[in-house]
Design a protein around this motif. Structure first.
Motif, PDB file in Angstrom:
ATOM      1  N   PHE A   8      40.364 -29.847 -36.189  1.00 50.29           N
ATOM      2  CA  PHE A   8      41.648 -29.154 -36.196  1.00 50.29           C
ATOM      3  C   PHE A   8      42.347 -29.298 -34.850  1.00 50.29           C
ATOM      4  N   PHE A   9      41.608 -29.069 -33.768  1.00 49.96           N
ATOM      5  CA  PHE A   9      42.218 -29.153 -32.445  1.00 49.96           C
ATOM      6  C   PHE A   9      42.552 -30.600 -32.066  1.00 49.96           C
ATOM      7  N   THR A  10      41.747 -31.537 -32.542  1.00 54.47           N
ATOM      8  CA  THR A  10      42.043 -32.940 -32.273  1.00 54.47           C
ATOM      9  C   THR A  10      43.379 -33.335 -32.893  1.00 54.47           C
ATOM     10  N   GLU A  11      43.573 -32.970 -34.151  1.00 52.56           N
ATOM     11  CA  GLU A  11      44.837 -33.271 -34.820  1.00 52.56           C
ATOM     12  C   GLU A  11      45.997 -32.505 -34.191  1.00 52.56           C
ATOM     13  N   LEU A  12      45.740 -31.269 -33.805  1.00 48.54           N
ATOM     14  CA  LEU A  12      46.780 -30.458 -33.180  1.00 48.54           C
ATOM     15  C   LEU A  12      47.221 -31.068 -31.853  1.00 48.54           C
ATOM     16  N   ALA A  13      46.260 -31.528 -31.054  1.00 51.36           N
ATOM     17  CA  ALA A  13      46.594 -32.144 -29.769  1.00 51.36           C
ATOM     18  C   ALA A  13      47.444 -33.387 -29.969  1.00 51.36           C
ATOM     19  N   ARG A  14      47.118 -34.171 -30.985  1.00 56.05           N
ATOM     20  CA  ARG A  14      47.908 -35.373 -31.266  1.00 56.05           C
ATOM     21  C   ARG A  14      49.340 -34.997 -31.669  1.00 56.05           C
ATOM     22  N   ALA A  15      49.482 -33.960 -32.483  1.00 58.29           N
ATOM     23  CA  ALA A  15      50.819 -33.526 -32.895  1.00 58.29           C
ATOM     24  C   ALA A  15      51.636 -33.043 -31.695  1.00 58.29           C
ATOM     25  N   VAL A  45      53.294 -20.505 -23.998  1.00 64.30           N
ATOM     26  CA  VAL A  45      53.312 -20.245 -25.436  1.00 64.30           C
ATOM     27  C   VAL A  45      51.868 -20.299 -25.925  1.00 64.30           C
ATOM     28  N   PHE A  46      51.472 -19.290 -26.703  1.00 62.27           N
ATOM     29  CA  PHE A  46      50.158 -19.306 -27.335  1.00 62.27           C
ATOM     30  C   PHE A  46      50.243 -20.150 -28.610  1.00 62.27           C
ATOM     31  N   LEU A  47      49.187 -20.907 -28.873  1.00 61.82           N
ATOM     32  CA  LEU A  47      49.157 -21.797 -30.035  1.00 61.82           C
ATOM     33  C   LEU A  47      47.922 -21.493 -30.873  1.00 61.82           C
ATOM     34  N   ASP A  48      48.133 -21.230 -32.154  1.00 61.10           N
ATOM     35  CA  ASP A  48      47.081 -20.982 -33.139  1.00 61.10           C
ATOM     36  C   ASP A  48      46.513 -19.570 -33.071  1.00 61.10           C
ATOM     37  N   ARG A  49      46.362 -19.006 -31.864  1.00 67.60           N
ATOM     38  CA  ARG A  49      45.710 -17.713 -31.705  1.00 67.60           C
ATOM     39  C   ARG A  49      46.593 -16.741 -30.932  1.00 67.60           C
ATOM     40  N   THR A  50      46.322 -15.463 -31.119  1.00 65.29           N
ATOM     41  CA  THR A  50      47.025 -14.419 -30.379  1.00 65.29           C
ATOM     42  C   THR A  50      46.038 -13.641 -29.519  1.00 65.29           C
ATOM     43  N   LEU A  51      46.565 -12.904 -28.555  1.00 68.17           N
ATOM     44  CA  LEU A  51      45.775 -11.972 -27.758  1.00 68.17           C
ATOM     45  C   LEU A  51      46.455 -10.617 -27.813  1.00 68.17           C
ATOM     46  N   PRO A  52      45.712  -9.546 -28.103  1.00 65.40           N
ATOM     47  CA  PRO A  52      46.321  -8.221 -28.245  1.00 65.40           C
ATOM     48  C   PRO A  52      46.887  -7.715 -26.924  1.00 65.40           C
ATOM     49  N   GLN A  82      50.588 -30.551 -38.180  1.00 70.26           N
ATOM     50  CA  GLN A  82      51.644 -31.325 -37.535  1.00 70.26           C
ATOM     51  C   GLN A  82      52.833 -30.433 -37.166  1.00 70.26           C
ATOM     52  N   GLU A  83      53.217 -29.572 -38.088  1.00 74.56           N
ATOM     53  CA  GLU A  83      54.352 -28.685 -37.817  1.00 74.56           C
ATOM     54  C   GLU A  83      54.015 -27.654 -36.746  1.00 74.56           C
ATOM     55  N   LEU A  84      52.766 -27.193 -36.712  1.00 73.55           N
ATOM     56  CA  LEU A  84      52.343 -26.287 -35.650  1.00 73.55           C
ATOM     57  C   LEU A  84      52.549 -26.933 -34.281  1.00 73.55           C
ATOM     58  N   GLY A  85      52.107 -28.185 -34.150  1.00 78.56           N
ATOM     59  CA  GLY A  85      52.269 -28.875 -32.877  1.00 78.56           C
ATOM     60  C   GLY A  85      53.719 -29.073 -32.506  1.00 78.56           C
ATOM     61  N   ARG A 124      61.393 -22.212 -23.560  1.00 74.56           N
ATOM     62  CA  ARG A 124      60.971 -21.311 -22.482  1.00 74.56           C
ATOM     63  C   ARG A 124      61.185 -21.945 -21.108  1.00 74.56           C
ATOM     64  N   ILE A 125      60.897 -23.233 -21.011  1.00 75.43           N
ATOM     65  CA  ILE A 125      61.097 -23.922 -19.741  1.00 75.43           C
ATOM     66  C   ILE A 125      62.564 -23.866 -19.322  1.00 75.43           C
ATOM     67  N   GLU A 126      63.456 -23.872 -20.317  1.00 71.94           N
ATOM     68  CA  GLU A 126      64.894 -23.796 -20.046  1.00 71.94           C
ATOM     69  C   GLU A 126      65.384 -22.351 -19.931  1.00 71.94           C
ATOM     70  N   ASP A 127      64.464 -21.393 -19.877  1.00 72.38           N
ATOM     71  CA  ASP A 127      64.792 -19.970 -19.746  1.00 72.38           C
ATOM     72  C   ASP A 127      65.609 -19.440 -20.918  1.00 72.38           C
ATOM     73  N   ARG A 128      65.356 -19.978 -22.096  1.00 74.55           N
ATOM     74  CA  ARG A 128      66.025 -19.482 -23.292  1.00 74.55           C
ATOM     75  C   ARG A 128      65.087 -18.564 -24.062  1.00 74.55           C
ATOM     76  N   PRO A 129      65.627 -17.601 -24.795  1.00 76.85           N
ATOM     77  CA  PRO A 129      64.766 -16.691 -25.559  1.00 76.85           C
ATOM     78  C   PRO A 129      64.038 -17.433 -26.673  1.00 76.85           C
ATOM     79  N   VAL A 130      62.783 -17.066 -26.881  1.00 80.15           N
ATOM     80  CA  VAL A 130      61.949 -17.736 -27.879  1.00 80.15           C
ATOM     81  C   VAL A 130      61.265 -16.685 -28.733  1.00 80.15           C
ATOM     82  N   ALA A 131      61.322 -16.857 -30.043  1.00 84.47           N
ATOM     83  CA  ALA A 131      60.628 -15.967 -30.967  1.00 84.47           C
ATOM     84  C   ALA A 131      59.346 -16.623 -31.448  1.00 84.47           C
ATOM     85  N   SER A 132      58.362 -15.801 -31.816  1.00 80.47           N
ATOM     86  CA  SER A 132      57.126 -16.332 -32.373  1.00 80.47           C
ATOM     87  C   SER A 132      57.395 -17.000 -33.722  1.00 80.47           C
ATOM     88  N   VAL A 133      56.532 -17.941 -34.075  1.00 80.45           N
ATOM     89  CA  VAL A 133      56.669 -18.707 -35.312  1.00 80.45           C
ATOM     90  C   VAL A 133      55.402 -18.543 -36.131  1.00 80.45           C
TER      91      VAL A 133
END
Length: 336
Positions: free
Chosen positions: A73-80, A142-149, A293-296, A306-315
């Motif tokens: 899963f992570f291998t494919e995610l890294a490629r995406a 940005v967190f990817l795949d997982r969250t932290l409380p 693929q879409e996650l990546g 975020r790098i451009e200092d624009r607001p970002v919502a979770s997906v």
């Protein structure tokens, strides 16, 4: 601003020792390493004024820290992630945390010192002082795949609850009642979510949730094999094993085959995560497919914002059930 000398003074070591610790040198004793890293966390030290440089000196590089590079899963995610980053003009630097908080922090610290423009992080279960400080400082993250409380960080992840519910209904309709689960660790958000979705779906379908049928693994093949062994050794073993990720499914397959059991005649098998080689097995494995693929792609786009200092919502994207023949389906069964 805190300096390396301040860290050395707090830890009671030389500046050279601090440098060796920060560069992950194997010549430092564990006790000294722990003392230096504690001083780094307490003082909030970052080499080369990284917090400021991230805002002012664009390098067109993005850091990606994943849980386990051996996990397909992570291998494919890294490629995406790499493919999408390239289209936006970024290069990717990857770190493999190996599901260990200390290795995660090593790569986070190293990537920040290399002045990456932002970080994509598949966090381990533990909220380390470094990760908390990175969030507090407002660095592009940005967190990817997982969250932290308790941490307010945009997250890009998949929701598999609906697909798990569809799988349990599918198993019930095939006549299965003794359904077991080998989940991921409860400390990880993905492990908790899949276990909760499974037990909720079982109850919704009027099927019993037996404690002895609930095994916890660690998203590694060995734990999948051990969990399958315990389930198959029960006086009344399950007739279906639902495994929480691809590596654990590989371990469960090894155990089933080592016992000379047939899938699905002796025990059925289903998996969360659809791996390319599942279609080449006999029988092909019924699985829940994440939109990797879409996650990546979405994660890279969110981080670029975020790098451009624009607001970002979770997906939150949606996983889907792919029906094959490993649970007793008829020949020619298609996606549910």
């Amino acid at each position: 601003m805190t300096s390396v000398k301040d860290v050395a003074r707090r830890a009671g070591v030389s500046v050279a020792t601090v440098s060796r610790v920060l560069n992950d040198s194997p010549t430092v004793t564990p006790a000294t390493r722990e003392r230096v890293l504690a001083a780094v966390a307490e003082l909030g030290y970052r080499r080369n004024a990284v917090a400021r440089s991230l805002r002012t000196d664009a390098t067109r590089t993005i850091g990606l820290v994943i849980g386990d590079i051996l996990n397909p899963f992570f291998t494919e995610l890294a490629r995406a992630v790499e493919d999408e980053a390239r289209t936006l003009g970024y290069s990717i630097v990857i770190g493999n945390a190996d599901e260990r908080p200390d290795r995660q922090d090593h790569y986070v610290r190293t990537l920040l010192e290399q002045r990456v423009d932002g970080l994509l992080l598949c966090p381990t279960a533990e909220i380390t002082p470094l990760v908390r400080g990175t969030v507090r400082d407002g660095l592009p993250l940005v967190f990817l795949d997982r969250t932290l409380p308790g941490l307010q960080v945009p997250t890009v992840r998949a929701d598999g609850a609906g697909a798990i519910a569809a799988l349990v209904r599918h198993l019930r309709d095939l006549g299965h009642e003794r359904i077991a689960s080998i989940s991921g660790p409860a400390l990880l958000s993905t492990g908790r979510e899949r276990t909760e979705a499974f037990t909720a779906a079982m109850r919704a379908c009027g099927l019993p949730v037996r404690d002895r049928y609930l095994e916890a693994g660690d998203f590694r093949a060995g734990s999948g094999q051990a969990g399958a062994a315990r389930l198959l050794d029960l006086p009344e073993p399950p007739d279906v094993i639902f495994v929480g990720d691809g590596l654990m499914a590989l371990g469960a397959l090894d155990e089933i085959r080592a016992r000379g059991l047939r899938i699905p005649h002796d025990v059925a098998l289903a998996c969360y995560d659809d791996l390319p080689w599942f279609t080449h097995l006999d029988p092909p494995v019924t699985a829940i497919a994440q939109p990797v693929q879409e996650l990546g792609r979405r994660a890279v786009r969110a981080l670029a914002e975020r790098i451009e200092d624009r607001p970002v919502a979770s997906v939150v994207l949606t996983a889907r059930l792919v029906v094959r023949r490993s649970c007793g389906e008829k020949e020619g069964s298609g996606p549910a």
